[in-house]
Design a protein around this motif. Structure first.
Motif, PDB file in Angstrom:
ATOM      1  N   VAL A 132      40.078 -29.980  62.137  1.00 28.35           N
ATOM      2  CA  VAL A 132      40.256 -29.286  61.035  1.00 28.35           C
ATOM      3  C   VAL A 132      39.172 -28.230  60.744  1.00 28.35           C
ATOM      4  N   GLU A 133      39.115 -26.965  60.154  1.00 23.59           N
ATOM      5  CA  GLU A 133      38.339 -26.115  60.101  1.00 23.59           C
ATOM      6  C   GLU A 133      37.470 -25.979  58.735  1.00 23.59           C
ATOM      7  N   LEU A 134      35.971 -26.106  59.035  1.00 22.32           N
ATOM      8  CA  LEU A 134      35.275 -26.120  57.708  1.00 22.32           C
ATOM      9  C   LEU A 134      34.454 -24.948  57.631  1.00 22.32           C
ATOM     10  N   ARG A 135      34.468 -24.353  56.576  1.00 22.59           N
ATOM     11  CA  ARG A 135      33.500 -23.127  56.217  1.00 22.59           C
ATOM     12  C   ARG A 135      32.921 -23.472  54.958  1.00 22.59           C
ATOM     13  N   GLY A 136      31.483 -23.423  54.926  1.00 22.20           N
ATOM     14  CA  GLY A 136      30.709 -23.554  53.893  1.00 22.20           C
ATOM     15  C   GLY A 136      30.352 -22.555  53.204  1.00 22.20           C
ATOM     16  N   LYS A 137      29.328 -22.331  52.065  1.00 22.32           N
ATOM     17  CA  LYS A 137      28.662 -21.187  51.610  1.00 22.32           C
ATOM     18  C   LYS A 137      27.603 -20.649  52.420  1.00 22.32           C
ATOM     19  N   SER A 138      27.158 -21.457  53.398  1.00 17.19           N
ATOM     20  CA  SER A 138      26.044 -21.011  54.190  1.00 17.19           C
ATOM     21  C   SER A 138      26.666 -20.427  55.644  1.00 17.19           C
ATOM     22  N   ARG A 139      26.037 -19.750  56.408  1.00 20.00           N
ATOM     23  CA  ARG A 139      26.487 -19.390  57.696  1.00 20.00           C
ATOM     24  C   ARG A 139      25.295 -19.744  58.467  1.00 20.00           C
ATOM     25  N   ALA A 140      25.479 -19.577  59.949  1.00 18.86           N
ATOM     26  CA  ALA A 140      24.702 -20.226  60.701  1.00 18.86           C
ATOM     27  C   ALA A 140      24.040 -19.438  61.832  1.00 18.86           C
ATOM     28  N   VAL A 141      23.344 -19.337  62.733  1.00 14.65           N
ATOM     29  CA  VAL A 141      22.746 -18.680  63.688  1.00 14.65           C
ATOM     30  C   VAL A 141      22.475 -19.574  65.101  1.00 14.65           C
ATOM     31  N   VAL A 142      22.653 -19.019  66.138  1.00 15.14           N
ATOM     32  CA  VAL A 142      22.171 -19.709  67.259  1.00 15.14           C
ATOM     33  C   VAL A 142      21.030 -19.136  67.907  1.00 15.14           C
ATOM     34  N   VAL A 143      19.833 -19.714  68.075  1.00 18.43           N
ATOM     35  CA  VAL A 143      18.633 -19.077  68.778  1.00 18.43           C
ATOM     36  C   VAL A 143      18.321 -19.864  69.874  1.00 18.43           C
ATOM     37  N   GLU A 144      17.495 -19.069  70.920  1.00 22.07           N
ATOM     38  CA  GLU A 144      17.000 -19.463  72.089  1.00 22.07           C
ATOM     39  C   GLU A 144      15.643 -19.853  71.813  1.00 22.07           C
ATOM     40  N   ARG A 145      15.313 -21.308  71.756  1.00 17.56           N
ATOM     41  CA  ARG A 145      13.997 -22.023  71.361  1.00 17.56           C
ATOM     42  C   ARG A 145      12.975 -21.746  72.495  1.00 17.56           C
ATOM     43  N   LYS A 146      13.442 -21.374  73.632  1.00 22.74           N
ATOM     44  CA  LYS A 146      12.415 -20.781  74.542  1.00 22.74           C
ATOM     45  C   LYS A 146      11.883 -19.471  74.414  1.00 22.74           C
ATOM     46  N   ALA A 147      12.516 -18.566  73.711  1.00 25.93           N
ATOM     47  CA  ALA A 147      11.942 -17.198  72.867  1.00 25.93           C
ATOM     48  C   ALA A 147      11.359 -17.577  71.641  1.00 25.93           C
TER      49      ALA A 147
END
Length: 370
Positions: free
Chosen positions: A79-94
């Motif tokens: 099932v698809e869930l979309r909340g009120k917050s969006r997210a990002v993916v970061v590179e922790r090595k940076a």
């Protein structure tokens, strides 16, 4: 006042930065670099990302933007869930080195320097094999889930789960959607995941109380959806401990921040926002450590409690229960959910229970969540 911060990850760097205007701060990091090895999926909320951008050029670590998540049952239904917050993916090595570099502009940073214990009111530091004793007014243990500071000063330790993930060839259903895989086939007490990083590349992993490697291999080879989309190329392998459960984090002259204190969302294993708020409140209340403790618990205590209730569901639900709940979730409005605030999920409980027509499942949910 003289403050020693132990650990050069985000918890240490952010704590040091927030203390630097009020104290003489020394930060020690046992390794020669921050961010290596990367043991994190790198998924944080947009709100957290914007807050981190006040400390460094976080945009340089940005890898992807995420709009929501697909929740999978063990049979492959989702099932698809979309909340009120969006997210990002970061590179922790940076990201991690940038936060440490920012902190180094206002604090004394000593790399390859290890906190090795305390003796007679002084701390023992080992720098490239040379031992020295120094006295500090406050010690901040930001040295991770296996914290030497916490063990030295007798703090309670959180429960430890293990995470293992591959950066690998993977075809996501949608490059801007995270995928979460539930069920006891793929994790003991938690879940598995795929976080898209770029086209046909994702961080695919498992967090589990036990048998993490076996669960990950089963996910890749047997899951009805994942096994069809996982490629053969594995570019990076990472694993490490994940602390679950906030412990008492302040006592005379010592405070814990981040993984060392279990400052992790109990239901996802992510901790960046929770440690960021701890570092900022630490700076606001310094040198009043009891004020810091009370303020953090007042702001975040409900979220830890709510998150732990959700996590206990992972132990309670059977694989067949997930199949049923995936269908129920199609009729629930999740637009009010925020990924950093599990209490927003609890507010949906009455609506969910009305839709659950199977008494055995309703009882399991109510027993854990109410």
């Amino acid at each position: 006042m003289k403050v020693l911060v132990v650990g050069g990850g985000p918890a240490g760097s952010l704590s040091a930065a927030n203390l630097s205007e009020r104290a003489e701060v020394t930060l020690v990091e046992a390794k020669g670099a921050s961010g290596f090895p990367a043991k994190c999926g790198g998924l944080i909320s947009e709100d957290c990302f914007e807050a981190l951008s006040r400390y460094c050029r976080a945009s340089r670590a940005l890898q992807n933007r995420i709009d929501g998540a697909f929740f999978f049952s063990p049979s492959g239904r989702y099932v698809e869930l979309r909340g009120k917050s969006r997210a990002v993916v970061v590179e922790r090595k940076a990201l991690d080195p940038m936060l440490l570099q920012a902190a180094s502009k206002s604090v004394d940073v000593r790399m390859k320097t290890r906190f090795a214990g305390a003796d007679g009111g002084k701390v023992r530091l080992v720098e490239q094999g040379e031992e020295r004793f120094e006295r500090f007014d406050l010690i901040i243990g930001a040295d991770g889930p296996e914290s030497v500071v916490a063990r030295t000063y007798g703090f309670e330790r959180p429960e430890i789960f293990t995470g293992k993930q591959y950066l690998m060839e993977f075809e996501p259903i949608d490059e801007r959607m995270v995928e979460l895989y539930f069920g006891k086939k793929y994790s003991s007490g938690f879940f598995a995941y795929a976080i898209p990083v770029e086209k046909d590349v994702a961080r695919v992993g498992v967090v589990s109380r036990e048998n993490t490697s076996a669960h990950l291999e089963r996910l890749l080879t047997s899951h009805p959806s994942v096994s069809e989309r996982a490629g053969r190329s594995i570019y990076e392998v990472n694993s490490g401990p994940i602390p679950i459960g906030l412990v008492d984090f302040v006592r005379d002259g010592v405070a814990l921040v981040g993984d060392s204190a279990g400052m992790v969302k109990p239901y996802t294993g992510g901790g960046m926002y929770y440690l960021l708020r701890a570092a900022e409140l630490l700076g606001e209340h310094f040198p009043d450590m009891e004020g810091f403790r009370k303020s953090y618990l007042r702001e975040m205590g409900r979220e830890y409690s709510s998150g732990e209730r959700i996590r206990r569901l992972y132990d309670s639900l059977d694989d067949e229960d997930y199949d049923f709940l995936i269908e129920v979730a199609r009729d629930v409005d999740f637009s009010s959910l925020h990924m950093d605030s599990p209490s927003t999920a609890l507010k949906l409980l009455p609506e969910v229970l009305k839709l659950v027509k199977r008494p055995s499942i309703a009882v399991k949910i109510a027993r854990v969540m109410v």
